[in-house]
Design a protein around this motif. Structure first.
Motif, PDB file in Angstrom:
ATOM      1  N   ASP A 152       0.791  -1.220   0.000  1.00  0.00           N
ATOM      2  CA  ASP A 152       0.000   0.000   0.000  1.00  0.00           C
ATOM      3  C   ASP A 152       0.824   1.271   0.000  1.00  0.00           C
ATOM      4  N   ASN A 153       2.131   1.183  -0.125  1.00  0.00           N
ATOM      5  CA  ASN A 153       2.866   2.444  -0.279  1.00  0.00           C
ATOM      6  C   ASN A 153       3.838   2.329  -1.438  1.00  0.00           C
ATOM      7  N   ASP A 154       4.434   3.455  -1.808  1.00  0.00           N
ATOM      8  CA  ASP A 154       5.257   3.510  -3.006  1.00  0.00           C
ATOM      9  C   ASP A 154       6.408   2.519  -2.954  1.00  0.00           C
ATOM     10  N   LEU A 155       7.049   2.409  -1.831  1.00  0.00           N
ATOM     11  CA  LEU A 155       8.227   1.535  -1.744  1.00  0.00           C
ATOM     12  C   LEU A 155       7.846   0.085  -2.010  1.00  0.00           C
ATOM     13  N   LYS A 156       6.789  -0.365  -1.314  1.00  0.00           N
ATOM     14  CA  LYS A 156       6.392  -1.759  -1.497  1.00  0.00           C
ATOM     15  C   LYS A 156       5.899  -1.977  -2.923  1.00  0.00           C
ATOM     16  N   ASN A 157       5.131  -1.005  -3.440  1.00  0.00           N
ATOM     17  CA  ASN A 157       4.623  -1.143  -4.802  1.00  0.00           C
ATOM     18  C   ASN A 157       5.755  -1.179  -5.802  1.00  0.00           C
ATOM     19  N   TYR A 158       6.785  -0.389  -5.541  1.00  0.00           N
ATOM     20  CA  TYR A 158       7.938  -0.385  -6.433  1.00  0.00           C
ATOM     21  C   TYR A 158       8.488  -1.796  -6.594  1.00  0.00           C
ATOM     22  N   TYR A 159       8.735  -2.454  -5.462  1.00  0.00           N
ATOM     23  CA  TYR A 159       9.298  -3.799  -5.564  1.00  0.00           C
ATOM     24  C   TYR A 159       8.330  -4.776  -6.176  1.00  0.00           C
ATOM     25  N   LEU A 160       7.043  -4.625  -5.843  1.00  0.00           N
ATOM     26  CA  LEU A 160       6.031  -5.516  -6.422  1.00  0.00           C
ATOM     27  C   LEU A 160       6.027  -5.394  -7.944  1.00  0.00           C
ATOM     28  N   ILE A 161       5.861  -4.154  -8.403  1.00  0.00           N
ATOM     29  CA  ILE A 161       5.763  -3.932  -9.842  1.00  0.00           C
ATOM     30  C   ILE A 161       7.045  -4.340 -10.546  1.00  0.00           C
ATOM     31  N   TRP A 162       8.166  -3.906  -9.994  1.00  0.00           N
ATOM     32  CA  TRP A 162       9.419  -4.194 -10.695  1.00  0.00           C
ATOM     33  C   TRP A 162       9.781  -5.664 -10.724  1.00  0.00           C
ATOM     34  N   THR A 163       9.280  -6.446  -9.744  1.00  0.00           N
ATOM     35  CA  THR A 163       9.483  -7.894  -9.847  1.00  0.00           C
ATOM     36  C   THR A 163       8.812  -8.389 -11.114  1.00  0.00           C
ATOM     37  N   PHE A 164       7.562  -7.964 -11.311  1.00  0.00           N
ATOM     38  CA  PHE A 164       6.847  -8.358 -12.522  1.00  0.00           C
ATOM     39  C   PHE A 164       7.544  -7.836 -13.764  1.00  0.00           C
ATOM     40  N   THR A 165       7.995  -6.567 -13.699  1.00  0.00           N
ATOM     41  CA  THR A 165       8.616  -5.979 -14.877  1.00  0.00           C
ATOM     42  C   THR A 165       9.878  -6.742 -15.258  1.00  0.00           C
ATOM     43  N   LEU A 166      10.722  -7.009 -14.263  1.00  0.00           N
ATOM     44  CA  LEU A 166      11.964  -7.719 -14.565  1.00  0.00           C
ATOM     45  C   LEU A 166      11.670  -9.114 -15.081  1.00  0.00           C
ATOM     46  N   ALA A 167      10.656  -9.768 -14.491  1.00  0.00           N
ATOM     47  CA  ALA A 167      10.304 -11.111 -14.974  1.00  0.00           C
ATOM     48  C   ALA A 167       9.856 -11.041 -16.426  1.00  0.00           C
ATOM     49  N   THR A 168       8.992 -10.070 -16.734  1.00  0.00           N
ATOM     50  CA  THR A 168       8.518  -9.919 -18.114  1.00  0.00           C
ATOM     51  C   THR A 168       9.689  -9.667 -19.051  1.00  0.00           C
ATOM     52  N   MET A 169      10.602  -8.799 -18.636  1.00  0.00           N
ATOM     53  CA  MET A 169      11.735  -8.491 -19.498  1.00  0.00           C
ATOM     54  C   MET A 169      12.585  -9.729 -19.737  1.00  0.00           C
ATOM     55  N   LEU A 170      12.842 -10.466 -18.674  1.00  0.00           N
ATOM     56  CA  LEU A 170      13.690 -11.659 -18.823  1.00  0.00           C
ATOM     57  C   LEU A 170      13.052 -12.669 -19.760  1.00  0.00           C
ATOM     58  N   LEU A 171      11.770 -12.941 -19.533  1.00  0.00           N
ATOM     59  CA  LEU A 171      11.084 -13.906 -20.380  1.00  0.00           C
ATOM     60  C   LEU A 171      11.057 -13.431 -21.825  1.00  0.00           C
ATOM     61  N   SER A 172      10.855 -12.135 -22.022  1.00  0.00           N
ATOM     62  CA  SER A 172      10.825 -11.616 -23.388  1.00  0.00           C
ATOM     63  C   SER A 172      12.187 -11.682 -24.043  1.00  0.00           C
ATOM     64  N   ILE A 173      13.233 -11.420 -23.290  1.00  0.00           N
ATOM     65  CA  ILE A 173      14.576 -11.516 -23.854  1.00  0.00           C
ATOM     66  C   ILE A 173      14.850 -12.963 -24.262  1.00  0.00           C
ATOM     67  N   ASN A 174      14.468 -13.883 -23.406  1.00  0.00           N
ATOM     68  CA  ASN A 174      14.646 -15.308 -23.740  1.00  0.00           C
ATOM     69  C   ASN A 174      13.900 -15.649 -25.017  1.00  0.00           C
ATOM     70  N   LEU A 175      12.660 -15.175 -25.089  1.00  0.00           N
ATOM     71  CA  LEU A 175      11.838 -15.477 -26.253  1.00  0.00           C
ATOM     72  C   LEU A 175      12.454 -14.883 -27.508  1.00  0.00           C
ATOM     73  N   ALA A 176      12.926 -13.636 -27.387  1.00  0.00           N
ATOM     74  CA  ALA A 176      13.467 -12.945 -28.550  1.00  0.00           C
ATOM     75  C   ALA A 176      14.701 -13.650 -29.094  1.00  0.00           C
ATOM     76  N   ASN A 177      15.505 -14.225 -28.195  1.00  0.00           N
ATOM     77  CA  ASN A 177      16.737 -14.858 -28.656  1.00  0.00           C
ATOM     78  C   ASN A 177      16.562 -16.314 -28.983  1.00  0.00           C
ATOM     79  N   SER A 178      15.333 -16.736 -29.150  1.00  0.00           N
ATOM     80  CA  SER A 178      15.086 -18.156 -29.365  1.00  0.00           C
ATOM     81  C   SER A 178      14.543 -18.411 -30.765  1.00  0.00           C
ATOM     82  N   ARG A 179      14.234 -19.602 -30.981  1.00  0.00           N
ATOM     83  CA  ARG A 179      13.653 -20.059 -32.242  1.00  0.00           C
ATOM     84  C   ARG A 179      12.386 -19.275 -32.560  1.00  0.00           C
ATOM     85  N   ILE A 180      11.564 -19.014 -31.543  1.00  0.00           N
ATOM     86  CA  ILE A 180      10.324 -18.274 -31.756  1.00  0.00           C
ATOM     87  C   ILE A 180      10.649 -16.828 -32.131  1.00  0.00           C
TER      88      ILE A 180
END
Lengths: 321, 250, 342
Positions: A152-180
């Motif tokens: 419920d505050n900016d600090l906690k939300n920062y980590y929450l959101i950025w966990t998702f963001t970093l996960a999305t980025m990692l998965l997308s980087i993997n996908l981009a460098n793959s056969r797909i």
């Protein structure tokens, strides 16, 4: 491949330690938005940058994620985490179904069709007042929580959101460098040759469209639970264009570029507070200038600039990694 | 191996192909020639699934493939190259060939995104195989160059390497010698023979008579959409109607 | 334009040898559309006699907005036919027409005809500048780049308008007063008549220009095959400029004649542009009767939908129609489907 991983880990480390450096509350709040916008930009980049399919209606998927999550948690008291999953899957399925007729179109026609879709959904947000609260929006959306920890505050939300963001980025980087990823770029460069090589272009385009929508819906749900209030105004045509701008500025086909684009376009209005009336104009100007002078986006444009300035090393071949 | 029967293709008011039939025997190198406008590329486009014919059938080893899409044909082992080479310009030379291995790999979106071990192994194998094919056609030293920056002759070789990566049963080449000088054409002839020796059936559409007469076992001549003659290179060279069609064209 | 080009068209057998197949297919499709429309109309009327007056009113206002959509659609078609670009900024020229004429009229106190002329000149100049600065220099003319640039242009123009004239909606006085006429149970405002008259004039003008003038034919040549046009000596770049001039002039005119009926503000361009595009798509991107019919059809359906079903979803109707057409018949309702050559 190791290089990619190291690059990512450095990036992740930087982002995760940012709050310790920027203790200021306001900047942290903006960075939370940068996180959400990065998720959106990365999702769109897979469709636009890799597969080369234009979508001018992505704000609608963002909005659908937000509203479905919001409505499920406020009216039906569904657990917020479950609501996020339901919203994302529902939007993904919807995009998959709509994707088949839409992705038969190409170029301008595809742009227009996605635009229409986006606007129709936006109008529905405004008009289906019983469900969505209409123009006055939907409030009282609960924060996410894990056990006793409530985000419920900016600090906690920062980590929450950025966990998702970093996960999305990692998965997308993997996908981009793959056969797909290669198959997608092949479709972009020469759809007929890709098909001759066995790539089921039609299906893959629709799958990426659905994946992109799925990612956008997750971003939407996260947005809803962080802001606790949503209104249709955030999900209109203007935001769809903003998303496309982020991807283009950052560089089509560059995941880190999407982060740059998202960061720039989220921070810019804050920096230009003084020029509030000029913001629309500057926006349009940015779009035109970027497309004219740096069509590869900032990442490529800057590295090309860098390469042009730095001394020529003999024996170096022209080319990209 | 490939049996094309009675293909007729009508575009609006134009009859591009009129009841054309062709049998490509397994292991042969078959050529389709004819003056400009004869319908050769149209025939190829129909056989490789780019357009649907107005009437007629196509069989690949007695399986009816009329109307199959190019991607389905790829899985059945049929691949083609293009007259105006269709490379993936923004990708590197190596990556172009790696796409050729698409049908020989299986990782889906989830496996790729999560970098599952099966996928990692597969990627390594794809990369190795792709390098092998680049060596086969002789452009391995250009692996990292962006495909759009290749000189034309090398681009042709890349297209062939990419097609070979698919490990096809039959490869159809649309004017492979177009734009090549005589040295490059001679090298191409050698390459085509090597391809055949590895067990792949080859069919080509060509304008370059020397290449065709040198390399082909069997030739079909088309003129204005109709079959004009069919036979060995020697028979075609001596065929009066063929000579008339070519000389007549000026 | 010199008389020589006029004379050059009067060859013997000209009228006999013309290709009427497009007209024929157009007439057959129109006949079918009219048949369906009549059937729907008759059924609706029979079921709801008491609504007949209202119905005619809806149809009438639908026809007048439809005429506007047709004009805007022409703008899209003309630029597309000459350059293969969809000018996403087209709607903004419509907005400029309305907004600037309000400005000239109410702030600078120009007399009406002068204000209208000034507005058209302003919009056209901006069109020329846009073409010169943003479109012409494009080196990497990929689809995406062009889409983005024209979107950027539309955003820029909108931003400028907001800067100059603020965010308020403005009203523009009608051209010749507000006394309504009563025809067949419906109220027609003089402004409606102005709209129909001006639209008709512009359509006829278009037809004459594209079919009978050298410049018009040159532009059509660019549409068919740009390189060939270049080779026969047509200055393609000038034709592109012309197409922008004509489109922005027509667009601004459309904005001017509709402004007295609907309020105008800095952001009307988006919706109007999209609906005009819809009209153009229905008409198969032709600058002919197809687009006119497309616009009228759209206007009437929208009006009927707003009146009979729900006014909130009014805008959605146009977009749903556009989406359906894009899915099922992207070449428009009035063209035969074309085969694609590889």
């Amino acid at each position: 491949m190791k290089r990619e991983l190291v690059k990512f880990l450095i990036f992740a480390a930087l982002l995760l330690s940012a709050p310790l450096i920027f203790k200021g509350g306001y900047l942290l709040n903006v960075l939370v938005f940068v996180g959400i916008h990065t998720i959106l930009a990365v999702g769109l980049n897979l469709l636009l940058g890799y597969a080369g399919q234009i979508s001018l209606g992505h704000a609608a998927f963002f909005g659908l994620g937000a509203y479905i999550s919001g409505i499920l948690t406020t009216t039906y008291n569904v657990n917020p985490w479950l609501a996020i999953i339901i919203a994302a899957v529902a939007v993904g399925i919807m995009a998959f179904v709509v994707g088949f007729p839409i992705l038969k179109l190409k170029g301008h026609y595809l742009a227009m069709a996605t635009l229409c879709l986006g606007i129709i959904i936006y109008i529905t947000f405004n008009e289906a007042i019983d469900l969505t609260g209409g123009p006055s929006g939907l409030s009282g959306i609960p924060n996410l929580s894990i056990g006793q920890l409530i985000f419920d505050n900016d600090l906690k939300n920062y980590y929450l959101i950025w966990t998702f963001t970093l996960a999305t980025m990692l998965l997308s980087i993997n996908l981009a460098n793959s056969r797909i990823g290669r198959a997608l770029r092949a479709i972009h460069d020469s759809e007929v040759a890709a098909r001759v090589m066995g790539v089921n272009a039609r299906l893959l385009k629709v799958q990426i469209f659905a994946l992109s929508a799925f990612i956008s819906a997750i971003a939407g749900s996260l947005y809803a639970h962080t802001m606790t209030f949503i209104s249709p105004a955030s999900f209109g045509f203007n935001f769809s264009i903003e998303l496309v701008t982020m991807v283009i500025i950052g560089g089509l086909g560059s995941i880190y570029g999407s982060f740059l684009g998202a960061a720039l376009l989220t921070l810019l209005p804050e920096l230009l507070r003084a020029f509030q009336d000029y913001d629309i104009m500057i926006y349009g100007l940015l779009l035109i200038l970027m497309t004219m002078f740096m069509p590869g986006g900032l990442v490529r444009g800057l590295s090309a600039l860098f390469a042009a300035i730095s001394p020529k090393i003999p024996g170096r071949e022209k080319g990209s990694a | 191996m490939l049996k094309v029967s009675g293909i007729t293709q009508v575009f609006g008011g134009l009859i591009a192909l009129d009841n054309v039939s062709l049998t490509v025997r397994k292991g042969d190198i078959t050529g389709v020639i004819g003056p400009n406008g004869a319908g050769k590329t149209t025939l190829f486009n129909i056989v490789t699934g780019i357009y649907a014919q107005t009437s007629g059938t196509i069989h690949l080893e007695s399986k009816n493939i009329s109307g199959f899409t190019p991607e389905r044909l790829a899985h059945l082992g049929m691949v083609r190259t293009f007259q105006n080479i269709e490379l993936f310009g923004q990708m590197s030379v190596l990556e172009n060939v790696m796409v050729g291995l698409h049908t020989r790999s299986r990782s889906g979106i989830l496996a790729c995104a999560l970098k599952l071990p099966g996928h990692i192994r597969e990627e390594r194998a794809i990369r190795e195989r792709a390098m092998h094919w680049l060596e086969y056609v002789g452009i391995a030293d250009m692996a990292r160059i962006q495909a759009a920056n290749l000189p034309f002759g090398k681009g042709r070789l890349l297209e062939i390497a990419r097609a070979m990566a698919l490990e096809p049963r039959i490869i159809l080449m649309d004017e492979p010698a177009a734009g090549l000088n005589s040295r490059e054409t001679a090298e191409l002839a050698l390459l085509i023979r090597r391809v055949r020796e590895s067990g792949i059936t080859v069919a080509l559409v060509e304008h370059d008579m020397e290449l065709v007469m040198d390399v082909c076992d069997h030739i079909l001549v088309l003129n204005l959409g109709k079959m004009l003659a069919e036979g060995t290179p020697r028979e075609i060279q001596e065929n009066e109607a063929v000579i008339a069609a070519y000389l007549g064209e000026g | 334009m010199p008389l020589s080009w006029w004379k050059s068209n009067r060859r013997t057998g000209y009228w006999l040898n013309r290709d009427y197949t497009n007209y024929l297919s157009f007439l057959t499709s129109t006949a079918q559309v009219i048949k369906v429309a009549c059937a729907v109309l008759v059924i609706t009327l029979e079921e709801q006699m008491q609504f007949s007056d209202q119905l005619i009113q809806y149809i009438l206002s639908g026809l007048s907005t439809g005429a506007i959509y047709a004009l805007i659609g022409f703008g899209f078609a003309i630029i597309y036919n000459t350059t293969s670009i969809i000018n996403f900024a087209q709607g903004e020229f419509v907005m400029l027409g309305g907004m600037s004429s309000v400005y000239f009229l109410t702030v600078l106190n120009f007399p009406l005809p002068v204000a209208i002329l000034a507005a058209i000149i302003l919009a056209t100049s901006i069109g020329v500048i846009f073409e010169r600065l943003a479109i012409r220099p494009i080196k990497q003319a990929t689809n995406l780049n062009l889409v983005i640039i024209t979107i950027g242009g539309s955003i820029l123009i909108r931003g400028l308008a907001m800067l100059l004239w603020g965010k308020d909606t403005h009203a523009m006085p009608t051209f010749s007063g507000n006394d309504p006429l009563y025809v067949a149970g419906a109220t027609i405002l003089p402004q409606h008549l102005w709209i129909f008259a001006i639209t008709l004039l512009i359509i006829i003008g278009n037809r004459l220009f594209f079919n009978y003038s050298i410049a018009g034919k040159a532009m059509r040549a660019c549409a068919c095959n740009r390189r060939a046009a270049n080779l026969v000596g047509i200055d393609v770049r000038r034709m592109v400029m012309f197409s922008f001039i004509i489109s922005s002039a027509m667009g601004s005119m459309a904005g001017i004649i509709i402004a007295p009926l609907t309020m105008t503000s800095y952001d009307v361009g988006i919706m109007l542009g999209l609906k005009g595009f819809c009209a153009a798509i229905i008409g198969g991107m032709s600058s002919g009767f197809g687009t006119v019919l497309g616009g009228l059809l759209l206007g009437v359906l929208e009006s009927l939908g707003a009146g009979l079903i729900s006014s909130g979803y009014k805008d959605a109707i146009a977009f749903i129609i556009l989406l359906l057409i894009l899915f099922f018949r992207p070449q428009g309702l009035f063209k035969k489907s074309e085969t694609e050559r590889v």
